[in-house]
Design an enzyme around this catalytic site. Sequence first.
Site, PDB file in Angstrom:
ATOM      1  N   ASP A 216       0.800  -1.284  -0.104  1.00  0.00           N
ATOM      2  CA  ASP A 216      -0.206  -0.027   0.052  1.00  0.00           C
ATOM      3  C   ASP A 216       1.055   1.151   0.077  1.00  0.00           C
ATOM      4  OD1 ASP A 216      -1.789   1.984   0.598  1.00  0.00           O
ATOM      5  OD2 ASP A 216      -2.794   1.102   2.210  1.00  0.00           O
TER       6      ASP A 216
ATOM      7  N   TYR B 244     -12.271  13.583  -5.661  1.00  0.00           N
ATOM      8  CA  TYR B 244     -11.284  13.155  -6.608  1.00  0.00           C
ATOM      9  C   TYR B 244     -10.702  14.418  -6.980  1.00  0.00           C
ATOM     10  CZ  TYR B 244      -9.926  11.220 -10.936  1.00  0.00           C
ATOM     11  OH  TYR B 244      -9.144  10.708 -12.100  1.00  0.00           O
TER      12      TYR B 244
ATOM     13  N   LYS C 126      -6.797  15.443  -7.116  1.00  0.00           N
ATOM     14  CA  LYS C 126      -6.024  15.536  -8.360  1.00  0.00           C
ATOM     15  C   LYS C 126      -5.489  17.119  -8.688  1.00  0.00           C
ATOM     16  CE  LYS C 126      -6.216  11.672 -10.471  1.00  0.00           C
ATOM     17  NZ  LYS C 126      -5.039  10.726 -10.273  1.00  0.00           N
TER      18      LYS C 126
END
Length: 302
Positions: free
Chosen positions: A73, A171, A175
């Site tokens: 991970d 998201y 980003k």
Amino acid sequence: MSGICTGRVVVVTGAGRGLGRAHALAFAAEGARVVVNDLGVGLDGTPGSDSPADGVVDEIRAVGGHAVAHAGDIATTEGAASLIRVALETYGRLDTLVNNAGFLRDRMLVNLDESDWDAVVRVHLKGHFLPLRHAAAHWRQETRAGRTPEARVVNTSSGAGLLGSVGQGNYSAAKAGILALTLVAAAELGRYGVQVNAIAPAARTRMTQETFAQTMAAPETGFDAMAPENVSPLVVWLGSAASAGVTGRVFETEGGRITLMEGWRPGPTAAGEQRRRPEEAGDAVRHLMKEAQPPGAVYGTR
């Protein structure tokens, strides 16, 4: 193939499927030795039952390439550290890091749970920072030992990070954060021989399969504009020594198109030498908006 990455060791996160897989295969085809990272989770980040990284490694080795799998991970300190350690212990060096791992948990803001926010920001933003931080520490050590590398980092943002996307507040924020991280890293790490750039790709992957499901190859040319393999040539070039002098840049790419994105720059300005009253500030803003270029439309509003 040109062998543009012959002798280089490349780490690609989230490389078990989609864009990451395409990047890993493309780097290997150009002579790189590849560390294929993938945790093997579902589209929403829930644990999966398969090990897609092993499959990509098998594909690379089947055609004579060199690759090794990493299933840690990368949004944890130990996972990110072990990723860089695998490259160094297996191949003795690290030249390029491609940060690509991620998943989606889409919700409108009023329905977005804190856990969904945390999970998406963690894998995208923290999952970029930690591998970058451990790779950078290695490259700094190399430079201090008199072995300044020709190191490259390619981060993965999105049109959602550039413009925003309805239903993707988590998201989009992550980003957008990757873009800022790219600029900071390029400024800080240049002294260690590291170039850092970002891409904002559009391609058909698990994350976008519904959006691009109807986009097929053009019958007259056979060119599938949404194939993830179309993005990889730019990533391979940015990850190679041939990209010398290109750093702190963001490229939007789709099919055969590459656009060099130009970020926040000063636009129209209303000068002032004293504090404005609220209505005066409002008048100035209205005037500036008449002179400015309109912003791009948020995805989902067109």
